[in-house]
Design an enzyme around this catalytic site. Sequence first.
Site, PDB file in Angstrom:
ATOM      1  N   PRO A  10      49.441  -1.797  -1.025  1.00  0.00           N
ATOM      2  CA  PRO A  10      49.134  -1.387  -0.556  1.00  0.00           C
ATOM      3  C   PRO A  10      49.572  -3.388   0.548  1.00  0.00           C
ATOM      4  CG  PRO A  10      47.811  -1.200  -1.605  1.00  0.00           C
ATOM      5  CD  PRO A  10      48.676  -0.668  -1.676  1.00  0.00           C
ATOM      6  N   ASN A  11      49.725  -3.950   2.189  1.00  0.00           N
ATOM      7  CA  ASN A  11      49.773  -5.307   2.370  1.00  0.00           C
ATOM      8  C   ASN A  11      51.126  -5.839   2.187  1.00  0.00           C
ATOM      9  OD1 ASN A  11      47.297  -4.446   4.238  1.00  0.00           O
ATOM     10  ND2 ASN A  11      46.398  -4.617   2.478  1.00  0.00           N
ATOM     11  N   ARG A  18      50.942 -12.794   5.689  1.00  0.00           N
ATOM     12  CA  ARG A  18      49.791 -12.410   5.404  1.00  0.00           C
ATOM     13  C   ARG A  18      49.382 -13.977   4.682  1.00  0.00           C
ATOM     14  NH1 ARG A  18      49.269  -8.541   0.208  1.00  0.00           N
ATOM     15  NH2 ARG A  18      46.537  -8.556   0.391  1.00  0.00           N
ATOM     16  N   TYR A  23      49.687 -16.119  -0.783  1.00  0.00           N
ATOM     17  CA  TYR A  23      50.764 -14.998  -1.312  1.00  0.00           C
ATOM     18  C   TYR A  23      52.262 -16.050  -0.805  1.00  0.00           C
ATOM     19  CZ  TYR A  23      47.256 -11.699  -1.305  1.00  0.00           C
ATOM     20  OH  TYR A  23      46.164 -11.072  -1.569  1.00  0.00           O
ATOM     21  N   ASN A  74      53.194  -4.228  -8.883  1.00  0.00           N
ATOM     22  CA  ASN A  74      52.261  -4.998  -7.939  1.00  0.00           C
ATOM     23  C   ASN A  74      51.809  -3.559  -7.039  1.00  0.00           C
ATOM     24  OD1 ASN A  74      51.103  -6.393  -6.367  1.00  0.00           O
ATOM     25  ND2 ASN A  74      52.445  -7.720  -6.266  1.00  0.00           N
ATOM     26  N   ALA A  77      46.215  -4.123  -3.728  1.00  0.00           N
ATOM     27  CA  ALA A  77      44.909  -3.556  -4.351  1.00  0.00           C
ATOM     28  C   ALA A  77      44.019  -2.754  -4.784  1.00  0.00           C
ATOM     29  CB  ALA A  77      43.431  -3.822  -2.823  1.00  0.00           C
ATOM     30  N   HIS A  80      42.926  -2.836  -8.556  1.00  0.00           N
ATOM     31  CA  HIS A  80      41.970  -2.441  -8.998  1.00  0.00           C
ATOM     32  C   HIS A  80      40.621  -1.772  -8.415  1.00  0.00           C
ATOM     33  CE1 HIS A  80      43.186  -7.065  -8.348  1.00  0.00           C
ATOM     34  NE2 HIS A  80      43.458  -6.899  -7.704  1.00  0.00           N
ATOM     35  N   ASP A  87      46.162   7.188 -14.155  1.00  0.00           N
ATOM     36  CA  ASP A  87      47.267   8.585 -14.293  1.00  0.00           C
ATOM     37  C   ASP A  87      48.622   8.471 -14.488  1.00  0.00           C
ATOM     38  OD1 ASP A  87      44.894   8.442 -15.655  1.00  0.00           O
ATOM     39  OD2 ASP A  87      44.054   9.824 -14.144  1.00  0.00           O
ATOM     40  N   GLU A  98      52.546  -5.136 -15.186  1.00  0.00           N
ATOM     41  CA  GLU A  98      51.454  -5.021 -13.994  1.00  0.00           C
ATOM     42  C   GLU A  98      52.338  -6.218 -13.139  1.00  0.00           C
ATOM     43  OE1 GLU A  98      47.222  -4.837 -14.463  1.00  0.00           O
ATOM     44  OE2 GLU A  98      47.379  -6.064 -13.007  1.00  0.00           O
ATOM     45  N   HIS A 100      51.702  -9.654  -9.903  1.00  0.00           N
ATOM     46  CA  HIS A 100      50.648  -9.818  -8.868  1.00  0.00           C
ATOM     47  C   HIS A 100      51.672 -11.281  -8.719  1.00  0.00           C
ATOM     48  CE1 HIS A 100      48.007  -6.959  -9.205  1.00  0.00           C
ATOM     49  NE2 HIS A 100      47.603  -7.327 -10.489  1.00  0.00           N
ATOM     50  N   LEU A 101      51.669 -11.604  -6.862  1.00  0.00           N
ATOM     51  CA  LEU A 101      51.952 -13.321  -6.450  1.00  0.00           C
ATOM     52  C   LEU A 101      51.099 -13.353  -6.946  1.00  0.00           C
ATOM     53  CD1 LEU A 101      53.246 -11.068  -3.609  1.00  0.00           C
ATOM     54  CD2 LEU A 101      54.710 -12.416  -4.530  1.00  0.00           C
ATOM     55  N   SER A 102      49.597 -13.792  -7.150  1.00  0.00           N
ATOM     56  CA  SER A 102      48.359 -14.693  -7.077  1.00  0.00           C
ATOM     57  C   SER A 102      48.426 -14.555  -8.548  1.00  0.00           C
ATOM     58  CB  SER A 102      47.628 -14.696  -6.169  1.00  0.00           C
ATOM     59  OG  SER A 102      47.038 -13.222  -6.205  1.00  0.00           O
ATOM     60  N   ARG A 107      40.387 -15.402  -9.000  1.00  0.00           N
ATOM     61  CA  ARG A 107      40.159 -15.196  -7.543  1.00  0.00           C
ATOM     62  C   ARG A 107      38.251 -14.958  -7.805  1.00  0.00           C
ATOM     63  NH1 ARG A 107      44.937 -12.716  -4.413  1.00  0.00           N
ATOM     64  NH2 ARG A 107      43.365 -12.926  -2.817  1.00  0.00           N
ATOM     65  N   ARG A 111      39.307  -9.267  -8.600  1.00  0.00           N
ATOM     66  CA  ARG A 111      40.054  -8.318  -8.655  1.00  0.00           C
ATOM     67  C   ARG A 111      40.725  -9.059 -10.767  1.00  0.00           C
ATOM     68  NH1 ARG A 111      42.235  -9.080  -3.376  1.00  0.00           N
ATOM     69  NH2 ARG A 111      41.150 -10.848  -2.315  1.00  0.00           N
TER      70      ARG A 111
HETATM   71  C1  DQA Z   1      48.075  -8.943  -4.736  1.00  0.00           C
HETATM   72  C2  DQA Z   1      46.487  -9.013  -5.714  1.00  0.00           C
HETATM   73  C3  DQA Z   1      45.699  -7.906  -5.102  1.00  0.00           C
HETATM   74  O1  DQA Z   1      44.452  -8.674  -6.073  1.00  0.00           O
HETATM   75  C4  DQA Z   1      46.048  -7.861  -3.187  1.00  0.00           C
HETATM   76  O2  DQA Z   1      44.844  -6.928  -2.855  1.00  0.00           O
HETATM   77  C5  DQA Z   1      47.067  -7.488  -2.802  1.00  0.00           C
HETATM   78  C6  DQA Z   1      48.016  -8.630  -4.000  1.00  0.00           C
HETATM   79  C7  DQA Z   1      49.213 -10.480  -5.580  1.00  0.00           C
HETATM   80  O3  DQA Z   1      50.332  -9.808  -5.754  1.00  0.00           O
HETATM   81  O4  DQA Z   1      48.839 -11.324  -5.214  1.00  0.00           O
HETATM   82  O5  DQA Z   1      47.456  -7.263  -2.944  1.00  0.00           O
HETATM   83  O6  DQA Z   1      48.988  -8.002  -6.131  1.00  0.00           O
END
Ligand code: DQA
Length: 145
Positions: A10-11, A18, A23, A74, A77, A80, A87, A98, A100-102, A107, A111
């Site tokens: 998501p997002n 964003r 990011y 990725n 959210a 978490h 599953d 796994e 993540h960009l950040s 943070r 997270r």
């Molecule tokens: C994220 C980190 C997550 O905590 C956050 O909810 C995101 C982006 C990242 O790529 O840094 O949507 O997955």
Amino acid sequence: MTSVLILNGPNLNLLGTRQPEVYGTTTLDDIETLCKNHAEVTGMTVEFHQSNHEGTLVDNIHNARGRHDGIILNAGAYTHTSIALMDAISSVELPAIELHLSNVHARETFRHQSYIARVAVGLICGFGARGYVLAMDAMKDHLEH
Ligand code: DQA
């Protein structure tokens, strides 16, 4: 040829606009191009998806079985919160990384918790868009050794 599913939650469709201070300014389309180019250079194939819906992400993971050798996820959210995604990864028995960009560990504390990490072979975070390429190399290396 190593075949990888790269799945975005998501997002992440809003990347580029964003919270660029967190990011970066690279869009998800740019990242897809980066991954496809890297796949060509390294002799891999990639399928790239994004969804804002948890069930669709679960379906994407299920569909990877028999079609891909590994999953780079990725989950945004949902990382978490989602036992369903955890599953799904366990169920398809494919290695998952796994991503993540950040740097999620630098943070908010909510997270720091990850359901995906429990079933992943490893985790890459904090390298921005380059992390996708790092994850592809890590997956190839993992599958070959
Ligand atoms: C994220 C980190 C997550 O905590 C956050 O909810 C995101 C982006 C990242 O790529 O840094 O949507 O997955």
